[in-house]
Design a protein around this motif. Structure first.
Motif, mmCIF file in Angstrom:
data_model
loop_
_atom_site.group_PDB
_atom_site.id
_atom_site.type_symbol
_atom_site.label_atom_id
_atom_site.label_comp_id
_atom_site.label_asym_id
_atom_site.label_seq_id
_atom_site.Cartn_x
_atom_site.Cartn_y
_atom_site.Cartn_z
ATOM 1 N N GLU A 54 -31.997 22.447 -29.546
ATOM 2 C CA GLU A 54 -31.898 23.863 -29.185
ATOM 3 C C GLU A 54 -31.862 24.800 -30.381
ATOM 4 O O GLU A 54 -32.279 25.955 -30.269
ATOM 5 C CB GLU A 54 -30.632 24.093 -28.325
ATOM 6 N N THR A 55 -31.344 24.336 -31.533
ATOM 7 C CA THR A 55 -31.091 25.255 -32.648
ATOM 8 C C THR A 55 -31.599 24.700 -33.977
ATOM 9 O O THR A 55 -31.913 23.512 -34.097
ATOM 10 C CB THR A 55 -29.584 25.535 -32.790
ATOM 11 N N LEU A 56 -31.666 25.596 -34.967
ATOM 12 C CA LEU A 56 -31.933 25.232 -36.362
ATOM 13 C C LEU A 56 -30.859 25.861 -37.228
ATOM 14 O O LEU A 56 -30.412 26.977 -36.946
ATOM 15 C CB LEU A 56 -33.299 25.743 -36.840
ATOM 16 N N ASP A 57 -30.467 25.158 -38.269
ATOM 17 C CA ASP A 57 -29.606 25.730 -39.297
ATOM 18 C C ASP A 57 -30.478 26.072 -40.496
ATOM 19 O O ASP A 57 -31.175 25.191 -41.037
ATOM 20 C CB ASP A 57 -28.511 24.757 -39.719
ATOM 21 N N GLY A 99 -27.529 31.086 -49.867
ATOM 22 C CA GLY A 99 -26.275 30.340 -49.848
ATOM 23 C C GLY A 99 -25.513 30.407 -48.550
ATOM 24 O O GLY A 99 -24.541 29.668 -48.368
ATOM 25 N N ASP A 100 -25.906 31.278 -47.621
ATOM 26 C CA ASP A 100 -25.231 31.390 -46.333
ATOM 27 C C ASP A 100 -26.011 30.644 -45.259
ATOM 28 O O ASP A 100 -27.242 30.624 -45.261
ATOM 29 C CB ASP A 100 -25.072 32.853 -45.916
ATOM 30 N N THR A 101 -25.287 30.040 -44.312
ATOM 31 C CA THR A 101 -25.904 29.286 -43.229
ATOM 32 C C THR A 101 -26.007 30.148 -41.979
ATOM 33 O O THR A 101 -25.023 30.778 -41.564
ATOM 34 C CB THR A 101 -25.087 28.026 -42.905
ATOM 35 N N TRP A 102 -27.190 30.193 -41.393
ATOM 36 C CA TRP A 102 -27.442 30.900 -40.142
ATOM 37 C C TRP A 102 -27.908 29.876 -39.112
ATOM 38 O O TRP A 102 -28.763 29.044 -39.389
ATOM 39 C CB TRP A 102 -28.539 31.953 -40.317
ATOM 40 N N THR A 103 -27.347 29.926 -37.911
ATOM 41 C CA THR A 103 -27.786 29.080 -36.812
ATOM 42 C C THR A 103 -28.620 29.935 -35.866
ATOM 43 O O THR A 103 -28.142 30.954 -35.341
ATOM 44 C CB THR A 103 -26.593 28.468 -36.061
ATOM 45 N N VAL A 104 -29.883 29.532 -35.673
ATOM 46 C CA VAL A 104 -30.813 30.319 -34.847
ATOM 47 C C VAL A 104 -31.369 29.433 -33.745
ATOM 48 O O VAL A 104 -31.379 28.200 -33.844
ATOM 49 C CB VAL A 104 -31.970 30.892 -35.702
ATOM 50 N N GLN A 105 -31.838 30.063 -32.695
ATOM 51 C CA GLN A 105 -32.449 29.332 -31.587
ATOM 52 C C GLN A 105 -33.818 28.796 -32.006
ATOM 53 O O GLN A 105 -34.578 29.467 -32.704
ATOM 54 C CB GLN A 105 -32.582 30.239 -30.364
ATOM 55 N N ARG A 106 -34.115 27.611 -31.538
ATOM 56 C CA ARG A 106 -35.373 26.967 -31.920
ATOM 57 C C ARG A 106 -36.584 27.742 -31.416
ATOM 58 O O ARG A 106 -37.580 27.903 -32.140
ATOM 59 C CB ARG A 106 -35.390 25.538 -31.366
ATOM 60 N N LEU A 166 -33.008 15.890 -43.839
ATOM 61 C CA LEU A 166 -32.918 16.870 -42.775
ATOM 62 C C LEU A 166 -31.952 16.360 -41.721
ATOM 63 O O LEU A 166 -32.091 15.235 -41.224
ATOM 64 C CB LEU A 166 -34.299 17.101 -42.150
ATOM 65 N N LEU A 167 -30.930 17.147 -41.391
ATOM 66 C CA LEU A 167 -29.961 16.743 -40.392
ATOM 67 C C LEU A 167 -30.529 16.957 -38.999
ATOM 68 O O LEU A 167 -31.216 17.946 -38.732
ATOM 69 C CB LEU A 167 -28.658 17.530 -40.551
ATOM 70 N N THR A 168 -30.249 16.036 -38.092
ATOM 71 C CA THR A 168 -30.630 16.157 -36.702
ATOM 72 C C THR A 168 -29.408 15.897 -35.839
ATOM 73 O O THR A 168 -28.312 15.606 -36.354
ATOM 74 C CB THR A 168 -31.740 15.160 -36.343
ATOM 75 N N LYS A 169 -29.580 15.988 -34.549
ATOM 76 C CA LYS A 169 -28.435 15.794 -33.661
ATOM 77 C C LYS A 169 -27.864 14.385 -33.785
ATOM 78 O O LYS A 169 -26.681 14.147 -33.540
ATOM 79 C CB LYS A 169 -28.812 16.079 -32.216
ATOM 80 N N GLU A 170 -28.711 13.416 -34.184
ATOM 81 C CA GLU A 170 -28.218 12.055 -34.366
ATOM 82 C C GLU A 170 -27.262 11.942 -35.542
ATOM 83 O O GLU A 170 -26.465 11.020 -35.619
ATOM 84 C CB GLU A 170 -29.395 11.080 -34.561
ATOM 85 N N ASP A 171 -27.388 12.884 -36.507
ATOM 86 C CA ASP A 171 -26.541 12.835 -37.710
ATOM 87 C C ASP A 171 -25.201 13.514 -37.499
ATOM 88 O O ASP A 171 -24.341 13.463 -38.377
ATOM 89 C CB ASP A 171 -27.250 13.519 -38.883
ATOM 90 N N LEU A 172 -25.013 14.192 -36.383
ATOM 91 C CA LEU A 172 -23.816 14.995 -36.176
ATOM 92 C C LEU A 172 -22.632 14.108 -35.774
ATOM 93 O O LEU A 172 -22.809 13.079 -35.192
ATOM 94 C CB LEU A 172 -24.076 16.063 -35.115
#
Length: 506
Positions: free
Chosen positions: A389-392, A397-404, A500-506
């Motif tokens: 659903e999302t991308l980081d 230097g700041d992290t934004w979480t956005v919709q895919r 690259l992190l994915t949902k499996e890495d969480l």
């Protein structure tokens, strides 16, 4: 002398004394995080601020086997080679005649020996400003070998002694950099009190105004603080006063030539500002400000809190900002002036640009840089995590979480990636590659596959068999060729590249 007079149980201001305050404790934690992961850290700063003391304290608490080295420049010209220093320390055969390109391999082999694998090492190099440029190339190459994961390096360098040209000839390599600042007046006062109390004296021996005078003269540098404090206590003993007086401290300071004419210069500077302001009027003060040196008390802006940006377009990020962010994800803190795609080779990386769909880049499993169009502006973002659903994304230097689906709507498919290279800076390894690359490949695959290292450094059937076995395990095309895909998987398995992190890495 003064110890008996003031009934002290020890000398309070010896060179070996150490003092932990909140800032130094935080610095130790910051640097120790890198060293615990087998990384490289650099402590820099002006002469006398306590860099070596901080390094020794970190080493003492490291629970590692510590090797202390000091780099020396002969006649202020010839720089020291870190590779040769280590080769000499470890008594490598014919170390004086070993080629520079083969030194990292031989040092890695030393640490790969059975008797050296049990405990991690910390190598502390003092006076690192005297290291030659090849020393940093040695570090980059050495850290590409699997054996280096247990070896940490802590370099201590005087920043004032490094020229712009000297910094420019260093190739970027992953490291943590900490610039040690002098102590503030509050820290100096705490240090004086702590040292006097530990020696059995009252902190009032060097009281407020006298401590302030000492701090101003020393500039907050450990070395001068200790010297001036000891000198002033000797003066108090000689004159049989119950504590250090303002006059005694001033005499000690002037004897070292630290403060002649300082008050007159400051008075003249303030008078010049008053005259300048009277002529032009204070309305024009802001226009003159960039061209004149302001005293700190006049230049500080109090209660100025920057407003936070609400949108990605307000933050903004051009291509150079984006490339700098991508380099940082790989562990290279480069300046904006060097953050170009064509500079990636300096970091032993290949910069690749192209277009692709999102699923293709996700399958490759590496962070990438992409330009997106937001509110009519082009903003460069680094994608580091993707879920259903999302991308980081990282922006400055700041992290934004956005919709895919939103990202798909503002992205045209352009991307920039950084790819690993061989120790000699190539993108492939074959039977014509230099010994440095084939030896590195054999050693790395042997470590990953838990197989014996051939030590020949040649492209032979044994090495080809290891390549095919590795490719089979990693679900790659089993062709015995080492190109982009195989180098990427090797870098992933050795922890030398971000994933690259994915949902499996969480």
């Amino acid at each position: 002398m003064y110890c008996d007079y003031f009934k002290l149980i020890t000398h309070p201001f010896l060179d070996g004394n150490y003092f932990n305050n909140i800032r130094l404790l935080a610095a130790q934690d910051f640097i120790r995080q890198t060293l615990n992961q087998g990384g490289i850290a650099i402590i820099g700063g002006n002469k006398g601020v306590g860099k070596t003391r901080l390094a020794h304290e970190i080493a003492r608490e490291s629970q590692r086997k510590v090797l202390n080295l000091s780099a020396v420049a002969v006649n202020d010209a010839d720089k020291e080679s870190l590779g040769q220093l280590l080769a000499c320390c470890f008594h490598l055969k014919k170390w004086r005649t070993l080629p520079t390109s083969i030194l990292p391999l031989r040092i890695a082999e030393f640490f790969g020996q059975t008797e050296n694998t049990a405990q991690p090492w910390l190598i502390v190099v003092d006076n690192a400003e005297n290291l030659c440029a090849e020393s940093y190339e040695f570090l980059r190459t050495f850290k590409s070998y699997p054996q280096s994961s247990r070896i940490s390096f802590l370099l201590v360098e005087e920043r004032k002694g490094i020229s712009v040209e000297g910094k420019g000839c260093r190739k970027p390599f992953p490291h943590t950099d900490y610039h040690l600042l002098p102590m503030s007046f509050t820290e100096t006062s705490e240090y004086l009190s702590q040292r006097l109390q530990s020696a059995g004296a009252e902190p009032a021996l060097i009281h407020g105004p006298v401590a302030k005078l000492l701090h101003n003269a020393s500039g907050g540098r450990f070395q001068l603080i200790n010297e001036l404090a000891a000198d002033s206590l000797n003066s108090a003993y000689a004159e049989k006063t119950p504590s250090v007086t303002y006059r005694q401290m001033k005499v000690c300071i002037e004897a070292r030539g630290l403060m002649p004419g300082r008050k007159k210069c400051l008075t003249l500077l303030i008078a010049s500002y008053m005259l300048f302001g009277g002529i032009l009027g204070w309305t024009y003060f802001n226009y003159a400000k960039p061209y004149l040196p302001l005293p700190v008390t006049l230049s500080q802006k109090l209660h100025e809190i920057p407003a936070g940006a609400n949108t990605i377009s307000e933050v903004g990020s051009n291509e150079r900002h984006g490339m700098r962010q991508l380099f940082q994800v790989w562990g290279y803190d480069v300046s904006a002036d060097d953050a170009f795609c064509d500079q990636a080779a300096r970091a032993q990386l290949t910069c690749k640009k192209g277009t692709a769909i999102l699923d293709t880049l996700i399958e490759e499993g590496m962070p990438w840089l992409s330009p997106i169009s937001v509110d009519g502006q082009t903003v460069y973002v680094t994608v580091v995590k993707v879920t259903d659903e999302t991308l980081d994304i990282l922006i400055k230097g700041d992290t934004w979480t956005v919709q895919r689906n939103w990202f798909d709507s503002v992205w045209a498919g352009e991307y920039t990636q950084l790819l690993p290279q061989t120790p000699s800076g190539k993108s492939v390894i074959n039977n014509t590659s230099p010994e440095t690359d084939t030896a590195w490949l054999d050693m790395t695959l042997s470590k990953i596959l838990n197989l014996p290292f051939s030590k020949t450094g040649r492209w032979d059937n044994d090495l080809t068999g290891k390549i095919k076995l590795f490719q089979q395990r990693e679900n790659l095309a089993v062709d015995g060729r080492v190109g982009k895909g195989t180098l990427i998987q090797i870098a992933k398995r050795t922890g030398n590249m971000p994933e690259l992190l994915t949902k499996e890495d969480l």
